[in-house]
Design an enzyme around this catalytic site. Sequence first.
Site, PDB file in Angstrom:
ATOM      1  N   GLN A 102      -7.789 -12.094   7.160  1.00  0.00           N
ATOM      2  CA  GLN A 102      -6.325 -12.556   7.547  1.00  0.00           C
ATOM      3  C   GLN A 102      -6.488 -13.938   8.190  1.00  0.00           C
ATOM      4  O   GLN A 102      -7.755 -14.352   8.417  1.00  0.00           O
ATOM      5  CB  GLN A 102      -5.594 -11.993   8.404  1.00  0.00           C
ATOM      6  CG  GLN A 102      -5.216 -10.280   7.701  1.00  0.00           C
ATOM      7  CD  GLN A 102      -4.224  -9.659   8.503  1.00  0.00           C
ATOM      8  OE1 GLN A 102      -3.627 -10.265   9.408  1.00  0.00           O
ATOM      9  NE2 GLN A 102      -3.971  -8.395   8.147  1.00  0.00           N
ATOM     10  N   GLU A 120       0.803  -1.190  -0.057  1.00  0.00           N
ATOM     11  CA  GLU A 120       0.065   0.128  -0.208  1.00  0.00           C
ATOM     12  C   GLU A 120       0.941   1.053  -0.133  1.00  0.00           C
ATOM     13  O   GLU A 120       0.976   2.089   0.930  1.00  0.00           O
ATOM     14  CB  GLU A 120      -1.042  -0.096   1.027  1.00  0.00           C
ATOM     15  CG  GLU A 120      -2.025  -1.184   1.109  1.00  0.00           C
ATOM     16  CD  GLU A 120      -3.292  -1.113   2.004  1.00  0.00           C
ATOM     17  OE1 GLU A 120      -3.274  -0.144   2.860  1.00  0.00           O
ATOM     18  OE2 GLU A 120      -4.133  -2.124   1.622  1.00  0.00           O
ATOM     19  N   TYR A 161     -11.343  -4.604  -0.468  1.00  0.00           N
ATOM     20  CA  TYR A 161     -12.297  -5.225   0.623  1.00  0.00           C
ATOM     21  C   TYR A 161     -13.561  -5.019   0.508  1.00  0.00           C
ATOM     22  O   TYR A 161     -13.996  -4.210  -0.342  1.00  0.00           O
ATOM     23  CB  TYR A 161     -11.884  -4.455   2.006  1.00  0.00           C
ATOM     24  CG  TYR A 161     -10.397  -4.924   2.577  1.00  0.00           C
ATOM     25  CD1 TYR A 161     -10.388  -6.012   3.282  1.00  0.00           C
ATOM     26  CD2 TYR A 161      -9.190  -4.077   2.168  1.00  0.00           C
ATOM     27  CE1 TYR A 161      -8.963  -6.540   3.815  1.00  0.00           C
ATOM     28  CE2 TYR A 161      -7.820  -4.667   2.843  1.00  0.00           C
ATOM     29  CZ  TYR A 161      -7.968  -5.922   3.667  1.00  0.00           C
ATOM     30  OH  TYR A 161      -6.629  -6.141   4.153  1.00  0.00           O
ATOM     31  N   GLU A 200      -4.984  -8.596  -0.955  1.00  0.00           N
ATOM     32  CA  GLU A 200      -5.678  -8.438   0.367  1.00  0.00           C
ATOM     33  C   GLU A 200      -7.069  -8.275   0.048  1.00  0.00           C
ATOM     34  O   GLU A 200      -7.386  -7.395  -0.855  1.00  0.00           O
ATOM     35  CB  GLU A 200      -5.174  -7.277   1.096  1.00  0.00           C
ATOM     36  CG  GLU A 200      -3.930  -7.169   2.064  1.00  0.00           C
ATOM     37  CD  GLU A 200      -3.669  -6.200   2.814  1.00  0.00           C
ATOM     38  OE1 GLU A 200      -4.375  -5.403   3.400  1.00  0.00           O
ATOM     39  OE2 GLU A 200      -2.369  -5.852   2.916  1.00  0.00           O
TER      40      GLU A 200
HETATM   41  O1  AHR Z   1      -5.333  -6.235   6.549  1.00  0.00           O
HETATM   42  C1  AHR Z   1      -5.259  -5.341   7.310  1.00  0.00           C
HETATM   43  C2  AHR Z   1      -4.517  -3.930   6.646  1.00  0.00           C
HETATM   44  O2  AHR Z   1      -5.539  -3.451   5.534  1.00  0.00           O
HETATM   45  C3  AHR Z   1      -3.367  -4.026   6.156  1.00  0.00           C
HETATM   46  O3  AHR Z   1      -2.099  -4.001   7.111  1.00  0.00           O
HETATM   47  C4  AHR Z   1      -3.044  -3.065   5.114  1.00  0.00           C
HETATM   48  O4  AHR Z   1      -2.161  -3.320   3.948  1.00  0.00           O
HETATM   49  C5  AHR Z   1      -4.567  -2.730   4.605  1.00  0.00           C
HETATM   50  O5  AHR Z   1      -4.768  -1.339   4.643  1.00  0.00           O
END
Ligand code: AHR
Length: 561
Positions: free
Chosen positions: A414, A239, A307, A365
Amino acid sequence: MSFTATFSVSGAKLFGSCFSVLRMALWGRKERNSTQQKPLLLGKWKQRAWLLAGLAPALASSALAQTIPVTVQAGDPKVQISKHIYGHFAEHLGRCIYDGFWVDEKLNVPKQGRIRMDIVEALRKIKVPNLRWPGGCFADTYHWRDGVGPTAQRPKMLNMWWGNNLEDNSFGTHEFLELCKLLNTEPYLAANVGSGTVQEMAGWMEYLNSNDDTPLVLERRKNGHTEPYKVSWWGIGNESWGCGGNMTAEYYTDVYKRYATFAHNYPASPPLKKIVSGANGDDAHWTETCMKNIPLNQMWGLTLHQYTLPTGSWTGSKGKATGFSEQEYFNTMKNCLKMDAVVTKHAAIMDKYDKDKKVALLVDEWGVWTDVEPGTNPGFLYQQNSLRDALVAGTTLNIFNNHCDRVRGANLAQAVNVLQALVLTDKEKMLLTPTYHVFDLYQVHQDAQFLPLQFTSPDYVMGNDKVPALNASASKDASGAVHISLVNLDTKKTLKLETALPGVTYKTVSGRILTSAKTNDYNTFDNPNKVKLASFTGAKKRGGNLSVELPPQSVVVLELK
Ligand code: AHR
């Protein structure tokens, strides 16, 4: 070679099958009953009235029900669903590493050193192809030398990104690579670009991959590992547009090239897979700049972070992990489905610069991000995981499978106790989440030949809004078995699938299903098997055809052999 299938909303074959209409009425009854969460005790006449009431919408909808032609081609044997789409992520964040994978010596659970073996056993069952570490945002604050050598001498640091807790560095490079060995998984390291140096990253690579008698290699041997670790997956930053340094795309690509220049291959280890820190969501400019400025031979992969937030908003509430309404469930699924458009957009940009699709798009992610569980540290990102998360996982993995020509890696955020976790722990207790079960179901797609599957889905309607109710993907494994993963997002309607498979020879069909009475059902430490896999008997071979009745809010994987 191709085969066609038809999907229809249950009840379409009204005149041919009154029985199925009756079943649908009964299903609808069960559904309402289950959402009311109390036993349905009705008198005889009330029951009849109820059945008729149940039949009425079926009669009405059957007149309108569409039959949807589906075409599935045999696929190109060279196009595989990379197993790396099924990768995971373990950051020094909250209770993922500490009190997750890496526990107190005194905790009464099976351990190897301090690695928690019941988690390892569970993850081995779903075949984890790669594990990303140490972050995430944490990676750009991490100095690898703090995490090697005698544990007692390792310096402590503050984990500034995640709850400001004291990181004692007892879990470092050797411990992570031991975990990877136990999991039989490929390590995927993220180098510190934000607050580290080129020399620091290059030294880490030498420490791990060289076998010449340099001071760093001698140090590794002294620390207990004679042979090189042969780590080939390297993320150059994380990021970099945000927590990794708030860089512009133009600046980052220059920085990337500098780091990549000193990311050397060593004869003792396979060539590095250098991975560019990619876009935030649908940021096309970031991807365009990376593809334009970085020579293709300097990158093996480019990442993307996307996300699913139930509310769709990073400010204010992200939405509840449990106890949400159907409207909130619908919104979540609508947000989840955006993954397809986002991947399509980045893949199209990559195609402009890399028509041979040499560079992998790695969604390293993804997952559901809700508000934390009440009473837990907001910096630890601990959230529960419901059937809704499983439907998000099934849907997202179908999207990745269907984009496998470009998406050749992904990491759910995660693995343990953080965000959309596979495993939750509470001291000695451990539970497998609904999301875990989806990875269990879908492991059959790993490295299998992709079979394109095309159809127009019926709608799942919510007020004036709608999303496709059905999503799916298919593959053929090395033994010739065909697997079809199907997700029905609709909370009420059973979807009926009539499939013709002229290109596939099979004798038997079997399957497993994940569903529950409510989309916000979840597993707890007291009731860890509320949402669990069951065998699926709703698929029947009729001659060469396959009939499937896909229950509401379910994930099903079929095996045709
Ligand atoms: O997964 C949590 C966080 O989300 C990670 O550390 C980051 O890369 C993202 O913003």
